[in-house]
Design a protein around this motif. Structure first.
Motif, PDB file in Angstrom:
ATOM      1  N   LYS A 116       0.822  -1.213   0.000  1.00 36.76           N
ATOM      2  CA  LYS A 116       0.000   0.000   0.000  1.00 36.76           C
ATOM      3  C   LYS A 116       0.852   1.258   0.000  1.00 36.76           C
ATOM      4  O   LYS A 116       0.542   2.228  -0.694  1.00 36.76           O
ATOM      5  N   ASP A 117       1.943   1.272   0.787  1.00 38.98           N
ATOM      6  CA  ASP A 117       2.783   2.464   0.903  1.00 38.98           C
ATOM      7  C   ASP A 117       4.047   2.371   0.046  1.00 38.98           C
ATOM      8  O   ASP A 117       4.954   3.195   0.189  1.00 38.98           O
ATOM      9  N   ASP A 118       4.113   1.384  -0.830  1.00 40.48           N
ATOM     10  CA  ASP A 118       5.252   1.247  -1.739  1.00 40.48           C
ATOM     11  C   ASP A 118       5.321   2.496  -2.630  1.00 40.48           C
ATOM     12  O   ASP A 118       4.334   2.837  -3.294  1.00 40.48           O
TER      13      ASP A 118
ATOM     14  N   LEU B 190     -10.655   3.680  -9.193  1.00 37.00           N
ATOM     15  CA  LEU B 190      -9.657   2.687  -9.594  1.00 37.00           C
ATOM     16  C   LEU B 190      -8.540   2.562  -8.564  1.00 37.00           C
ATOM     17  O   LEU B 190      -8.077   3.548  -7.998  1.00 37.00           O
ATOM     18  N   GLN B 191      -8.109   1.341  -8.352  1.00 37.23           N
ATOM     19  CA  GLN B 191      -7.009   1.050  -7.430  1.00 37.23           C
ATOM     20  C   GLN B 191      -5.933   0.286  -8.186  1.00 37.23           C
ATOM     21  O   GLN B 191      -6.224  -0.659  -8.911  1.00 37.23           O
ATOM     22  N   ILE B 192      -4.696   0.705  -8.013  1.00 35.79           N
ATOM     23  CA  ILE B 192      -3.610   0.068  -8.751  1.00 35.79           C
ATOM     24  C   ILE B 192      -2.713  -0.727  -7.810  1.00 35.79           C
ATOM     25  O   ILE B 192      -2.488  -0.335  -6.656  1.00 35.79           O
ATOM     26  N   ASN B 193      -2.258  -1.866  -8.296  1.00 36.73           N
ATOM     27  CA  ASN B 193      -1.353  -2.730  -7.539  1.00 36.73           C
ATOM     28  C   ASN B 193      -0.314  -3.300  -8.484  1.00 36.73           C
ATOM     29  O   ASN B 193      -0.469  -3.257  -9.698  1.00 36.73           O
ATOM     30  N   MET B 194       0.739  -3.852  -7.915  1.00 34.13           N
ATOM     31  CA  MET B 194       1.805  -4.454  -8.712  1.00 34.13           C
ATOM     32  C   MET B 194       1.886  -5.940  -8.421  1.00 34.13           C
ATOM     33  O   MET B 194       1.469  -6.410  -7.363  1.00 34.13           O
ATOM     34  N   ALA B 195       2.416  -6.660  -9.383  1.00 34.56           N
ATOM     35  CA  ALA B 195       2.620  -8.094  -9.224  1.00 34.56           C
ATOM     36  C   ALA B 195       4.011  -8.445  -9.720  1.00 34.56           C
ATOM     37  O   ALA B 195       4.495  -7.872 -10.700  1.00 34.56           O
ATOM     38  N   THR B 196       4.646  -9.365  -9.031  1.00 34.37           N
ATOM     39  CA  THR B 196       5.999  -9.781  -9.402  1.00 34.37           C
ATOM     40  C   THR B 196       5.946 -10.670 -10.628  1.00 34.37           C
ATOM     41  O   THR B 196       5.370 -11.764 -10.597  1.00 34.37           O
ATOM     42  N   SER B 197       6.508 -10.178 -11.719  1.00 31.11           N
ATOM     43  CA  SER B 197       6.561 -10.933 -12.966  1.00 31.11           C
ATOM     44  C   SER B 197       7.518 -10.232 -13.918  1.00 31.11           C
ATOM     45  O   SER B 197       7.588  -9.007 -13.938  1.00 31.11           O
TER      46      SER B 197
ATOM     47  N   GLU C 111       3.214   6.175  -6.835  1.00 30.44           N
ATOM     48  CA  GLU C 111       3.426   6.947  -8.063  1.00 30.44           C
ATOM     49  C   GLU C 111       2.494   6.484  -9.181  1.00 30.44           C
ATOM     50  O   GLU C 111       1.936   7.306  -9.927  1.00 30.44           O
ATOM     51  N   LEU C 112       2.327   5.174  -9.306  1.00 34.75           N
ATOM     52  CA  LEU C 112       1.414   4.650 -10.316  1.00 34.75           C
ATOM     53  C   LEU C 112      -0.020   5.097 -10.045  1.00 34.75           C
ATOM     54  O   LEU C 112      -0.769   5.451 -10.968  1.00 34.75           O
ATOM     55  N   GLN C 113      -0.392   5.086  -8.758  1.00 31.63           N
ATOM     56  CA  GLN C 113      -1.753   5.517  -8.397  1.00 31.63           C
ATOM     57  C   GLN C 113      -1.949   6.996  -8.731  1.00 31.63           C
ATOM     58  O   GLN C 113      -3.023   7.400  -9.195  1.00 31.63           O
ATOM     59  N   ARG C 114      -0.879   7.794  -8.503  1.00 31.72           N
ATOM     60  CA  ARG C 114      -0.968   9.225  -8.838  1.00 31.72           C
ATOM     61  C   ARG C 114      -1.245   9.414 -10.329  1.00 31.72           C
ATOM     62  O   ARG C 114      -2.104  10.216 -10.724  1.00 31.72           O
ATOM     63  N   LEU C 115      -0.531   8.660 -11.141  1.00 31.24           N
ATOM     64  CA  LEU C 115      -0.729   8.783 -12.579  1.00 31.24           C
ATOM     65  C   LEU C 115      -2.154   8.399 -12.972  1.00 31.24           C
ATOM     66  O   LEU C 115      -2.798   9.083 -13.780  1.00 31.24           O
ATOM     67  N   VAL C 116      -2.635   7.296 -12.421  1.00 33.81           N
ATOM     68  CA  VAL C 116      -3.997   6.854 -12.748  1.00 33.81           C
ATOM     69  C   VAL C 116      -5.019   7.904 -12.326  1.00 33.81           C
ATOM     70  O   VAL C 116      -5.951   8.220 -13.081  1.00 33.81           O
ATOM     71  N   ASP C 117      -4.853   8.441 -11.130  1.00 37.25           N
ATOM     72  CA  ASP C 117      -5.804   9.449 -10.641  1.00 37.25           C
ATOM     73  C   ASP C 117      -5.804  10.687 -11.529  1.00 37.25           C
ATOM     74  O   ASP C 117      -6.874  11.253 -11.834  1.00 37.25           O
TER      75      ASP C 117
END
Length: 285
Positions: A80-82, A105-112, A87-93
């Protein structure tokens, strides 16, 4: 007195229950009939799914999927505080000011290591970390995010999920899951579904381009991601497999975006550097 005629057993001259056609011909006729029926059924039910998806409001969707356990929810909570997620959430907003999606919208990351992002029902965008290793500018990243946001606006995530359920259920109901006949007709149904998916991807590209122009005043960086993927597509050699793919080929998307930008008279200018927060640390490699 006349003697009784002698009884001689034999097959009847005509029997409607016995076919005189070649078994191979009957199989082809049966397979063709089942395929046509399934294609018509899938097409009709697909239209029904599209129609129904339009009646599911963002609020209703949020209520439906809020009760479902999301795979990786614990990981998402920890990040949540990564700074990268923030930064990604800021861009989406901020991009949301240009496309009026109506979703929280809520953004998250996945290891891949794959370079990609996905839109999931309930208003969640998943960015694979490999995308940050591929993208070089904020504009290029914004285009990818705007593309996923467009899927929410066009209700593609609900359409795709609904059509997938219909296709699977229809095949299993009529022919049995994993049956030989299902394996035979699946490619025919897959082509139709792939073409539909490619059309939705093209629509999302168009809206993402318009969003990029609205946000930055130009569309520089719009093709950055696809140009990076182009070399990979060449190496894989999609060939006829492209007809079964859910996404258009990278070169086609680049050409389409260039044509659309020219037709819309969108300018192309220099892009912004990607935020240092999002630049992968390669010092240890």
């Amino acid at each position: 007195m006349h003697p009784s005629p002698e009884y001689r057993p034999g097959l009847p001259e005509q029997n409607d229950n016995v076919s005189h056609n070649h078994p191979l011909k009957e199989f082809v006729v049966l397979l063709s009939g089942v395929t046509v029926f399934l294609l018509l059924a899938a097409w009709s039910l697909g239209l029904l799914v599209d129609w129904a998806a339009g009646f599911i409001s963002p609020e209703m969707e949020a209520v439906i999927f809020s009760s479902m356990r999301v795979s990786g929810a614990v990981v998402f909570d920890k990040q949540k505080d990564d700074p990268r997620r923030v930064e990604l959430q800021r861009l989406v907003d901020e991009l949301g000011r240009c496309n009026e999606i109506g979703y929280p919208l809520q953004i998250n990351m996945a290891t891949s290591q794959d370079a990609n992002a996905f839109a999931f029902p309930g208003g969640r965008i998943i960015v694979l970390e490999g995308l940050l290793e591929t993208i070089r500018s904020e504009n290029g990243l914004s285009f990818v995010l705007a593309h996923e946001m467009a899927h929410f606006k066009n209700r593609d995530h609900l359409r795709g999920m609904g059509r997938g359920i219909v296709f699977t259920a229809l095949s299993a109901l009529l022919t049995g899951a994993g049956s030989d006949i299902t394996q035979l007709i699946a490619p025919a149904l897959g082509v139709g579904q792939a073409r539909y998916s490619q059309e939705r991807e093209a629509l999302a590209d168009r809206l993402a381009l318009e969003t990029l122009n609205c946000f930055y005043g130009h569309v520089g960086g719009a093709t950055e991601f696809f140009e990076a993927m182009q070399e990979e597509s060449k190496e894989q050699g999609r060939g006829i497999g492209g007809y079964f793919a859910s996404h258009p080929e990278a070169v086609q998307r680049i050409d389409a975006l260039h044509s659309l930008a020219a037709a819309s008279r969108f300018a192309v200018r220099e892009t912004f550097h990607l935020s240092t927060v999002l630049v992968p640390d390669t010092s240890s490699q």
